[in-house]
Write an enzyme that holds these catalytic residues in place. Structure first.
Site, PDB file in Angstrom:
ATOM      1  N   CYS A 115     -23.851 -27.829 -14.389  1.00  0.00           N
ATOM      2  CA  CYS A 115     -24.579 -26.749 -13.697  1.00  0.00           C
ATOM      3  C   CYS A 115     -23.666 -25.594 -13.291  1.00  0.00           C
ATOM      4  O   CYS A 115     -24.147 -24.492 -13.014  1.00  0.00           O
ATOM      5  CB  CYS A 115     -25.309 -27.296 -12.485  1.00  0.00           C
ATOM      6  SG  CYS A 115     -26.601 -28.464 -12.932  1.00  0.00           S
ATOM      7  N   HIS A 252     -26.756 -21.059  -7.570  1.00  0.00           N
ATOM      8  CA  HIS A 252     -27.313 -21.995  -8.552  1.00  0.00           C
ATOM      9  C   HIS A 252     -28.679 -22.440  -8.046  1.00  0.00           C
ATOM     10  O   HIS A 252     -28.848 -22.763  -6.868  1.00  0.00           O
ATOM     11  CB  HIS A 252     -26.371 -23.185  -8.698  1.00  0.00           C
ATOM     12  CG  HIS A 252     -26.925 -24.291  -9.531  1.00  0.00           C
ATOM     13  ND1 HIS A 252     -27.606 -24.065 -10.710  1.00  0.00           N
ATOM     14  CD2 HIS A 252     -26.907 -25.647  -9.353  1.00  0.00           C
ATOM     15  CE1 HIS A 252     -27.966 -25.233 -11.228  1.00  0.00           C
ATOM     16  NE2 HIS A 252     -27.563 -26.198 -10.415  1.00  0.00           N
ATOM     17  N   ASN A 282     -34.350 -26.718 -12.026  1.00  0.00           N
ATOM     18  CA  ASN A 282     -32.909 -26.639 -12.267  1.00  0.00           C
ATOM     19  C   ASN A 282     -32.667 -26.548 -13.776  1.00  0.00           C
ATOM     20  O   ASN A 282     -32.875 -27.529 -14.497  1.00  0.00           O
ATOM     21  CB  ASN A 282     -32.227 -27.875 -11.666  1.00  0.00           C
ATOM     22  CG  ASN A 282     -30.717 -27.842 -11.809  1.00  0.00           C
ATOM     23  OD1 ASN A 282     -30.171 -27.016 -12.539  1.00  0.00           O
ATOM     24  ND2 ASN A 282     -30.051 -28.753 -11.122  1.00  0.00           N
TER      25      ASN A 282
HETATM   26  N1  COA Z   1     -41.995 -38.191  -6.088  1.00  0.00           N
HETATM   27  C1  COA Z   1     -42.305 -38.988  -5.073  1.00  0.00           C
HETATM   28  N2  COA Z   1     -41.420 -39.816  -4.490  1.00  0.00           N
HETATM   29  C2  COA Z   1     -40.172 -39.809  -4.973  1.00  0.00           C
HETATM   30  C3  COA Z   1     -39.769 -38.994  -6.042  1.00  0.00           C
HETATM   31  C4  COA Z   1     -40.746 -38.176  -6.608  1.00  0.00           C
HETATM   32  N3  COA Z   1     -40.480 -37.349  -7.643  1.00  0.00           N
HETATM   33  N4  COA Z   1     -38.466 -39.208  -6.294  1.00  0.00           N
HETATM   34  C5  COA Z   1     -38.037 -40.125  -5.401  1.00  0.00           C
HETATM   35  N5  COA Z   1     -39.069 -40.491  -4.608  1.00  0.00           N
HETATM   36  C6  COA Z   1     -39.079 -41.464  -3.526  1.00  0.00           C
HETATM   37  C7  COA Z   1     -37.997 -42.506  -3.668  1.00  0.00           C
HETATM   38  O1  COA Z   1     -38.401 -43.550  -4.540  1.00  0.00           O
HETATM   39  C8  COA Z   1     -37.849 -42.996  -2.262  1.00  0.00           C
HETATM   40  O2  COA Z   1     -38.889 -43.864  -1.974  1.00  0.00           O
HETATM   41  P1  COA Z   1     -38.632 -45.180  -1.069  1.00  0.00           P
HETATM   42  O3  COA Z   1     -38.199 -44.643   0.271  1.00  0.00           O
HETATM   43  O4  COA Z   1     -39.953 -45.850  -1.079  1.00  0.00           O
HETATM   44  O5  COA Z   1     -37.537 -45.920  -1.782  1.00  0.00           O
HETATM   45  C9  COA Z   1     -38.090 -41.720  -1.439  1.00  0.00           C
HETATM   46  O6  COA Z   1     -38.781 -40.811  -2.299  1.00  0.00           O
HETATM   47  C10 COA Z   1     -36.813 -41.091  -0.940  1.00  0.00           C
HETATM   48  O7  COA Z   1     -35.927 -41.029  -2.035  1.00  0.00           O
HETATM   49  P2  COA Z   1     -34.551 -40.281  -1.943  1.00  0.00           P
HETATM   50  O8  COA Z   1     -33.905 -40.244  -3.279  1.00  0.00           O
HETATM   51  O9  COA Z   1     -33.777 -40.837  -0.788  1.00  0.00           O
HETATM   52  O10 COA Z   1     -35.108 -38.830  -1.567  1.00  0.00           O
HETATM   53  P3  COA Z   1     -34.334 -37.589  -1.041  1.00  0.00           P
HETATM   54  O11 COA Z   1     -34.921 -37.148   0.225  1.00  0.00           O
HETATM   55  O12 COA Z   1     -32.850 -37.751  -1.117  1.00  0.00           O
HETATM   56  O13 COA Z   1     -34.761 -36.503  -2.150  1.00  0.00           O
HETATM   57  C11 COA Z   1     -33.790 -35.419  -4.058  1.00  0.00           C
HETATM   58  C12 COA Z   1     -34.412 -36.703  -3.489  1.00  0.00           C
HETATM   59  C13 COA Z   1     -33.380 -35.697  -5.488  1.00  0.00           C
HETATM   60  C14 COA Z   1     -34.849 -34.325  -4.024  1.00  0.00           C
HETATM   61  C15 COA Z   1     -32.578 -35.034  -3.179  1.00  0.00           C
HETATM   62  O14 COA Z   1     -31.722 -36.122  -3.015  1.00  0.00           O
HETATM   63  C16 COA Z   1     -31.818 -33.892  -3.766  1.00  0.00           C
HETATM   64  O15 COA Z   1     -32.301 -32.783  -3.808  1.00  0.00           O
HETATM   65  N6  COA Z   1     -30.565 -34.137  -4.217  1.00  0.00           N
HETATM   66  C17 COA Z   1     -29.786 -33.125  -4.879  1.00  0.00           C
HETATM   67  C18 COA Z   1     -30.197 -33.089  -6.317  1.00  0.00           C
HETATM   68  C19 COA Z   1     -29.652 -31.914  -7.054  1.00  0.00           C
HETATM   69  O16 COA Z   1     -29.833 -30.798  -6.653  1.00  0.00           O
HETATM   70  N7  COA Z   1     -29.007 -32.204  -8.173  1.00  0.00           N
HETATM   71  C20 COA Z   1     -28.512 -31.233  -9.060  1.00  0.00           C
HETATM   72  C21 COA Z   1     -27.239 -30.668  -8.556  1.00  0.00           C
HETATM   73  S1  COA Z   1     -26.606 -29.625  -9.757  1.00  0.00           S
END
Ligand code: COA
Length: 325
Positions: A115, A252, A282
């Site tokens: 990225c 980004h 993204n």
């Molecule tokens: N829809 C619904 N629920 C979802 C989901 C989706 N698309 N993806 C994950 N979940 C659920 C998980 O299964 C979990 O459920 P559980 O509590 O029953 O186990 C819950 O949501 C929380 O999951 P978690 O991964 O802890 O969520 P989060 O609050 O960390 O959000 C992201 C997930 C990916 C949105 C967040 O971590 C994030 O933005 N990370 C950075 C990612 C990024 O920008 N990457 C690229 C960098 S270049």
């Protein structure tokens, strides 16, 4: 004393025709528009058509950038293309773009920093232009991340999309002052100790497959804001300015919450932050030039404006570029 600077002559974007909304995804996997919007700010993303490759997206963006710059493809002597989703393992997608533009001179190569790819490519081209090795460059970020997603993994497949963005850079003699047009300072970082937090589980040397994107979302989130603000602060310090002097912050486009938290920590007001993540998700290396292209096209970014670009991604890699449009 005068200085050679890499001045932006024009920029262009391309998004594939097919739009995949959050509602479309919710019909296929266990997710919802509400969850995706609240956690990421993403509302829709574009998906490349069958037979539409990263090079095709890149050529369309490059043609738009050349038209915006008002220069001929034949005047380009360097193409640096940032991508993690090349058409083939080799040759570089950049040579397919070079061929597609009818260019048979100069050099074209790919650069892989996930990225942060566009920031790394821009810094690389800037160094070549300032050294006098090349005169006019196309810097492109182009991706078809839809091809490396595991569409059954709701934690990743809702986040990414396909697209391309490009700029034309030219080596120009400037007065050598902070009021110069062009790239003023570039800062690149990487730390491979984080390489398993965001990666693709395949490759020619390991599995002989393409593989799928895997991510520890929370871990990425935890590191992102600190890394971004650190490198931006370095760029501001090297430029001899503060965040208040910036006209535009073009981050980004991974996640609206990361963008908001970074801008808040840096003290950059919301109205100076360019956000397009809701429109294309993204798009990895394409994300910064897509945001840049949108803000130039709608008249927000104008000649003379001070613009700060930043990105963070797999590796981890991260970086920032300060430039005057
Ligand atoms: N829809 C619904 N629920 C979802 C989901 C989706 N698309 N993806 C994950 N979940 C659920 C998980 O299964 C979990 O459920 P559980 O509590 O029953 O186990 C819950 O949501 C929380 O999951 P978690 O991964 O802890 O969520 P989060 O609050 O960390 O959000 C992201 C997930 C990916 C949105 C967040 O971590 C994030 O933005 N990370 C950075 C990612 C990024 O920008 N990457 C690229 C960098 S270049």
């Amino acid at each position: 004393m005068t200085a050679i600077r890499s001045v932006v002559l024009g920029c262009g974007s391309y998004l594939p025709q097919q739009v995949l909304t959050n509602a479309d995804l919710a019909a296929r996997i266990d997710t919802s528009d509400e969850w995706i919007v609240q956690r990421t700010g993403i509302r829709e993303r574009h998906i490349a058509a069958p037979g539409e490759f990263t090079s095709h997206l890149a050529i369309n963006a490059a043609k738009a950038a050349l038209a915006d710059a008002g220069v001929e493809a034949q005047s380009i002597d360097l193409i640096v293309l940032a991508t993690s989703t090349p058409d083939n393992t080799f040759p570089a997608t950049a040579v397919a773009v070079q061929h597609g533009l009818g260019i048979h001179h100069g050099a074209a190569f790919d650069l892989q920093a996930v990225c942060s790819g566009f920031i790394f490519a821009l810094a690389t081209a800037d160094n070549f232009l300032r050294s006098g090795a090349f005169k006019r460059a196309l810097v492109i970020g182009a991706e078809t991340f839809s091809r490396i997603l595991d569409w059954s993994d709701r934690g990743t497949c809702v986040l990414f999309g396909d697209g391309a963005g490009a700029i034309v850079l030219e080596a120009q003699e400037q007065p050598g002052l902070s009021s110069d047009r062009g790239v003023l300072t570039t800062h690149l970082r990487s730390d491979g100790s984080h390489k398993t937090k965001l990666f693709v589980d395949g490759g020619p040397s390991t599995t002989q497959t393409v593989g799928h994107l895997r991510m520890e979302g929370r871990e990425v989130f935890k590191h992102a804001v600190g890394m971004i603000t650190d490198v931006v602060e370095d760029a501001l310090a090297r430029g001899g300015i503060t965040a208040r002097d910036l006209d535009w912050f073009v981050p980004h486009q991974a996640n609206k919450r990361i963008i908001d938290a970074s801008a808040r920590k840096l003290g950059i007001p919301e109205e100076k932050v360019v956000v397009t993540v809701h429109l294309h998700g993204n798009t990895s290396a394409a994300s910064v030039p897509l945001a840049l292209g949108a803000a130039v096209a709608d008249g927000r970014i104008r000649q003379g404006d001070l613009v700060l670009l930043e990105a963070m991604g797999g590796g981890f890699t991260w970086g920032a570029v300060l430039l005057r449009w």
